[in-house]
Design an enzyme around this catalytic site. Sequence first.
Site, PDB file in Angstrom:
ATOM      1  N   THR A  83       0.833  -1.207   0.000  1.00  0.00           N
ATOM      2  CA  THR A  83       0.000   0.000   0.000  1.00  0.00           C
ATOM      3  C   THR A  83       0.866   1.255   0.000  1.00  0.00           C
ATOM      4  O   THR A  83       0.605   2.205  -0.738  1.00  0.00           O
ATOM      5  CB  THR A  83      -0.921  -0.021   1.243  1.00  0.00           C
ATOM      6  OG1 THR A  83      -1.769  -1.167   1.110  1.00  0.00           O
ATOM      7  CG2 THR A  83      -1.766   1.215   1.338  1.00  0.00           C
ATOM      8  N   GLU A 117      -7.302  -2.570   6.573  1.00  0.00           N
ATOM      9  CA  GLU A 117      -8.570  -2.458   5.857  1.00  0.00           C
ATOM     10  C   GLU A 117      -9.408  -1.276   6.289  1.00  0.00           C
ATOM     11  O   GLU A 117     -10.364  -0.929   5.630  1.00  0.00           O
ATOM     12  CB  GLU A 117      -9.359  -3.751   6.086  1.00  0.00           C
ATOM     13  CG  GLU A 117      -8.565  -4.958   5.658  1.00  0.00           C
ATOM     14  CD  GLU A 117      -9.314  -6.268   5.744  1.00  0.00           C
ATOM     15  OE1 GLU A 117     -10.108  -6.412   6.688  1.00  0.00           O
ATOM     16  OE2 GLU A 117      -9.100  -7.111   4.869  1.00  0.00           O
ATOM     17  N   ALA A 118      -9.033  -0.679   7.423  1.00  0.00           N
ATOM     18  CA  ALA A 118      -9.838   0.436   7.920  1.00  0.00           C
ATOM     19  C   ALA A 118      -9.026   1.720   7.818  1.00  0.00           C
ATOM     20  O   ALA A 118      -7.824   1.724   8.065  1.00  0.00           O
ATOM     21  CB  ALA A 118     -10.228   0.173   9.371  1.00  0.00           C
ATOM     22  N   LYS A 149     -17.244   4.106   6.494  1.00  0.00           N
ATOM     23  CA  LYS A 149     -16.862   4.047   7.907  1.00  0.00           C
ATOM     24  C   LYS A 149     -17.114   5.419   8.550  1.00  0.00           C
ATOM     25  O   LYS A 149     -16.525   6.414   8.116  1.00  0.00           O
ATOM     26  CB  LYS A 149     -15.381   3.653   8.017  1.00  0.00           C
ATOM     27  CG  LYS A 149     -14.859   3.639   9.445  1.00  0.00           C
ATOM     28  CD  LYS A 149     -13.408   3.229   9.526  1.00  0.00           C
ATOM     29  CE  LYS A 149     -12.866   3.412  10.921  1.00  0.00           C
ATOM     30  NZ  LYS A 149     -11.420   3.292  11.001  1.00  0.00           N
ATOM     31  N   VAL A 196      15.430  -7.204  -4.087  1.00  0.00           N
ATOM     32  CA  VAL A 196      16.633  -6.405  -3.823  1.00  0.00           C
ATOM     33  C   VAL A 196      17.539  -7.213  -2.891  1.00  0.00           C
ATOM     34  O   VAL A 196      17.095  -7.648  -1.822  1.00  0.00           O
ATOM     35  CB  VAL A 196      16.259  -5.063  -3.159  1.00  0.00           C
ATOM     36  CG1 VAL A 196      17.507  -4.308  -2.703  1.00  0.00           C
ATOM     37  CG2 VAL A 196      15.427  -4.208  -4.093  1.00  0.00           C
ATOM     38  N   GLU A 231      -6.629   2.567  15.948  1.00  0.00           N
ATOM     39  CA  GLU A 231      -7.338   3.734  15.408  1.00  0.00           C
ATOM     40  C   GLU A 231      -7.069   3.874  13.906  1.00  0.00           C
ATOM     41  O   GLU A 231      -7.178   4.962  13.345  1.00  0.00           O
ATOM     42  CB  GLU A 231      -6.932   5.006  16.168  1.00  0.00           C
ATOM     43  CG  GLU A 231      -7.560   5.124  17.557  1.00  0.00           C
ATOM     44  CD  GLU A 231      -9.020   5.649  17.526  1.00  0.00           C
ATOM     45  OE1 GLU A 231      -9.510   5.975  16.438  1.00  0.00           O
ATOM     46  OE2 GLU A 231      -9.630   5.710  18.603  1.00  0.00           O
ATOM     47  N   THR A 261      -4.480   4.008  11.870  1.00  0.00           N
ATOM     48  CA  THR A 261      -3.660   5.180  11.568  1.00  0.00           C
ATOM     49  C   THR A 261      -2.514   4.933  10.581  1.00  0.00           C
ATOM     50  O   THR A 261      -1.878   5.893  10.140  1.00  0.00           O
ATOM     51  CB  THR A 261      -3.066   5.742  12.872  1.00  0.00           C
ATOM     52  OG1 THR A 261      -2.635   4.651  13.697  1.00  0.00           O
ATOM     53  CG2 THR A 261      -4.080   6.570  13.607  1.00  0.00           C
ATOM     54  N   ILE A 306      -2.248   3.830   7.381  1.00  0.00           N
ATOM     55  CA  ILE A 306      -2.374   4.378   6.025  1.00  0.00           C
ATOM     56  C   ILE A 306      -2.400   5.905   6.097  1.00  0.00           C
ATOM     57  O   ILE A 306      -1.861   6.592   5.227  1.00  0.00           O
ATOM     58  CB  ILE A 306      -3.620   3.790   5.310  1.00  0.00           C
ATOM     59  CG1 ILE A 306      -3.380   2.285   5.088  1.00  0.00           C
ATOM     60  CG2 ILE A 306      -3.881   4.487   3.987  1.00  0.00           C
ATOM     61  CD1 ILE A 306      -4.575   1.517   4.548  1.00  0.00           C
TER      62      ILE A 306
HETATM   63  C1  LIG Z   1      -2.291  -6.676  12.035  1.00  0.00           C
HETATM   64  C2  LIG Z   1      -2.266  -5.416  11.247  1.00  0.00           C
HETATM   65  C3  LIG Z   1      -3.469  -4.737  11.000  1.00  0.00           C
HETATM   66  C4  LIG Z   1      -3.450  -3.542  10.295  1.00  0.00           C
HETATM   67  N1  LIG Z   1      -4.619  -2.842  10.122  1.00  0.00           N
HETATM   68  C5  LIG Z   1      -4.585  -1.607   9.554  1.00  0.00           C
HETATM   69  C6  LIG Z   1      -5.760  -0.826   9.408  1.00  0.00           C
HETATM   70  O1  LIG Z   1      -6.864  -1.245   9.733  1.00  0.00           O
HETATM   71  N2  LIG Z   1      -5.632   0.410   8.871  1.00  0.00           N
HETATM   72  C7  LIG Z   1      -4.432   0.914   8.469  1.00  0.00           C
HETATM   73  O2  LIG Z   1      -4.356   2.069   8.031  1.00  0.00           O
HETATM   74  N3  LIG Z   1      -3.321   0.164   8.537  1.00  0.00           N
HETATM   75  C8  LIG Z   1      -3.358  -1.061   9.069  1.00  0.00           C
HETATM   76  N4  LIG Z   1      -2.220  -1.800   9.146  1.00  0.00           N
HETATM   77  C9  LIG Z   1      -0.980  -1.311   8.528  1.00  0.00           C
HETATM   78  C10 LIG Z   1      -1.056  -1.472   7.019  1.00  0.00           C
HETATM   79  O3  LIG Z   1      -1.247  -2.819   6.686  1.00  0.00           O
HETATM   80  C11 LIG Z   1       0.237  -0.975   6.380  1.00  0.00           C
HETATM   81  O4  LIG Z   1       0.493   0.321   6.815  1.00  0.00           O
HETATM   82  C12 LIG Z   1       0.102  -0.895   4.895  1.00  0.00           C
HETATM   83  O5  LIG Z   1      -0.315  -2.113   4.356  1.00  0.00           O
HETATM   84  C13 LIG Z   1       1.424  -0.514   4.260  1.00  0.00           C
HETATM   85  O6  LIG Z   1       2.338  -1.555   4.303  1.00  0.00           O
HETATM   86  P1  LIG Z   1       3.699  -1.361   3.497  1.00  0.00           P
HETATM   87  O7  LIG Z   1       3.358  -1.075   2.082  1.00  0.00           O
HETATM   88  O8  LIG Z   1       4.528  -0.365   4.211  1.00  0.00           O
HETATM   89  O9  LIG Z   1       4.404  -2.778   3.641  1.00  0.00           O
HETATM   90  P2  LIG Z   1       4.107  -4.181   2.899  1.00  0.00           P
HETATM   91  O10 LIG Z   1       2.686  -4.364   2.556  1.00  0.00           O
HETATM   92  O11 LIG Z   1       4.737  -5.225   3.752  1.00  0.00           O
HETATM   93  O12 LIG Z   1       4.900  -4.079   1.544  1.00  0.00           O
HETATM   94  C14 LIG Z   1       6.289  -4.255   1.486  1.00  0.00           C
HETATM   95  C15 LIG Z   1       6.714  -4.366   0.045  1.00  0.00           C
HETATM   96  O13 LIG Z   1       8.125  -4.448   0.000  1.00  0.00           O
HETATM   97  C16 LIG Z   1       8.488  -5.487  -0.857  1.00  0.00           C
HETATM   98  N5  LIG Z   1       9.804  -5.998  -0.470  1.00  0.00           N
HETATM   99  C17 LIG Z   1      10.243  -6.333   0.767  1.00  0.00           C
HETATM  100  N6  LIG Z   1      11.509  -6.788   0.705  1.00  0.00           N
HETATM  101  C18 LIG Z   1      11.879  -6.708  -0.587  1.00  0.00           C
HETATM  102  C19 LIG Z   1      13.056  -7.031  -1.304  1.00  0.00           C
HETATM  103  N7  LIG Z   1      14.127  -7.545  -0.699  1.00  0.00           N
HETATM  104  N8  LIG Z   1      13.073  -6.819  -2.629  1.00  0.00           N
HETATM  105  C20 LIG Z   1      12.005  -6.317  -3.290  1.00  0.00           C
HETATM  106  N9  LIG Z   1      10.863  -5.996  -2.667  1.00  0.00           N
HETATM  107  C21 LIG Z   1      10.804  -6.197  -1.338  1.00  0.00           C
HETATM  108  C22 LIG Z   1       7.389  -6.518  -0.736  1.00  0.00           C
HETATM  109  O14 LIG Z   1       7.345  -7.371  -1.844  1.00  0.00           O
HETATM  110  C23 LIG Z   1       6.172  -5.585  -0.695  1.00  0.00           C
HETATM  111  O15 LIG Z   1       5.809  -5.241  -2.005  1.00  0.00           O
HETATM  112  C24 LIG Z   1      -2.221  -3.026   9.803  1.00  0.00           C
HETATM  113  C25 LIG Z   1      -1.040  -3.745   9.998  1.00  0.00           C
HETATM  114  C26 LIG Z   1      -1.050  -4.928  10.714  1.00  0.00           C
HETATM  115  C27 LIG Z   1       0.236  -5.666  10.925  1.00  0.00           C
END
Ligand SMILES: Cc1cc2nc3c(=O)[nH]c(=O)nc-3n(C[C@H](O)[C@H](O)[C@H](O)COP(=O)(O)OP(=O)(O)OC[C@H]3O[C@@H](n4cnc5c(N)ncnc54)[C@H](O)[C@@H]3O)c2cc1C
Length: 502
Positions: A16, A50-51, A79, A187, A344, A346, A348
Amino acid sequence: MAGETRQRVVIVGGGTSGWMTAAALAKLLQDRCTIDLIESEAIGIVGVGEATLPHIRGFNEKLGIRESDFMSWTRATFKLGIEFRDWGRIGDRYIHPFGTFGRGKGEVDFHHYWTRLRAAGVDMPPLESFSYACTLARMNRFDLPSTDPARLASTYGYAYQFDALLFAPYLRALAEGLGARRTEGKVVEVIRNNESGNISAVRLESGQEIAGDLFIDCSGFRSLLIGEALEEPFEDWSRWLPADRAVAMPCHTRTEVTPYTSAIAMPAGWRWRIPLQHRTGNGYVYASGFISDDEAAAALVASVEGEPIADPRLLRFRAGRRSRSWVGNCVAIGLASGFLEPLESTSIYLVQAAITALIELFPEREVSPVDRDEFNRLIDLEYDRIRDFLILHYHATQRSDTPFWDYVRTMPVPDSLTEKMELFRSRGRIQKYREGVFLDASWVAVYVGQGILPEGFDPRADVPAENLMQGMAALQSEIRDTVSAVPGHLAYIDRYCAMAPS
Ligand SMILES: Cc1cc2nc3c(=O)[nH]c(=O)nc-3n(C[C@H](O)[C@H](O)[C@H](O)COP(=O)(O)OP(=O)(O)OC[C@H]3O[C@@H](n4cnc5c(N)ncnc54)[C@H](O)[C@@H]3O)c2cc1C
């Protein structure tokens, strides 16, 4: 010619945060940067989240995203806030609404009048019965807010509950359409300039090198660039936010598709319920020092309302953040920069806040140290405020039924939170700030909802009790009557943004 002066931005990670960043930069800084995004399908994305908070609507608008299209694609629901159950005491229920209490435009905030009547010995109905957003939520109805400030229906905002696995692909299509390039691959090495220490390129497993001027670390909990390569320290906040794991399990929806998220307190943490158009998301966020993984999974399975769609999935995390989110020519966004549990919704929002600050402070040729420091200041502020707000939910409890609740009730909290609580307790005041998330009504909802009641009130609310009581009764019935005429949540979705048949 413009291409020669554009900054080469390399984003590592396509979750995301990676695709939100790519889409925003491609749309809003088209003339100033080129964008390469690297992601690894083999590693995948965290896939929860998701929220959201209402701010996401501003993000989507800037990107020119049509709401009904986006909601249909991501199978989203509306929501209006978060319902908290069993937090202050077992049996308690309150909603933290995305809206005001009362009409939201009196001389002083509504809760001062409410407190004024309580002080006079009046047995007051719950604060949420004076909130249009809470009443909509409780009656399971939805309509878009009115733009006429004279109407009660203008006193709220809203956010979305959507399928996390569908949001990143939606943004990917948008970003690629605007010229962002995606490279599939893992990477394996971060190459740094010997003199400056800045990152100059990343090497993929295939041997390919991708060079850039500015690197955005969106690699999730791995924190590949800022954490692993640049070794920026992680500030651990788990003494205040001890939850460090979650078990997630979606299920079929058996009951109402509510226009709100539920956060239900559990013996060692809390459980989320997030209804989407096609399923309900569930998860138990818990502190592993107080319950085993198996016990947590069993408690979740026992509490979900419908047939499970998948097996329980375990996620591990740690509360806290990198000391700095921007170091050298590397900016961390999303889970790579830190994590505050989803109580909460937060995370995203924090991604969005970082993108907004980056666009504001985007470097010309070289990174400007003052702009970088300002970015870090803004992000710290956001994290610190959210941290205090989350701690409040745990700390302001009378529960002592499990060791977990005993711990959070009695733990020392940051001074910044103690000051805020004392300010509210004394005369119902909220520490003011101009920017950022969670303004007055949010704090009031949680304080009052969890039993922190003001001992005094603003003297300007000291109007005759009889007049106040009449005005409040009239307000309550106006809210109820107006909400009764509003469509049901699902009926609204069916008409406006029903998901495409799969
Ligand atoms: C239990 C839980 C519930 C959550 N609920 C909420 C919610 O309700 N509302 C909300 O706002 N947020 C929520 N979050 C947080 C939310 O899921 C994240 O903020 C959001 O999905 C962003 O994640 P990200 O993109 O930073 O990381 P990730 O989704 O983990 O993406 C990481 C990316 O990096 C890539 N990557 C990693 N290592 C390498 C490598 N070596 N080489 C190439 N690519 C690599 C992966 O392939 C992936 O594409 C929740 C998190 C958790 C753990």
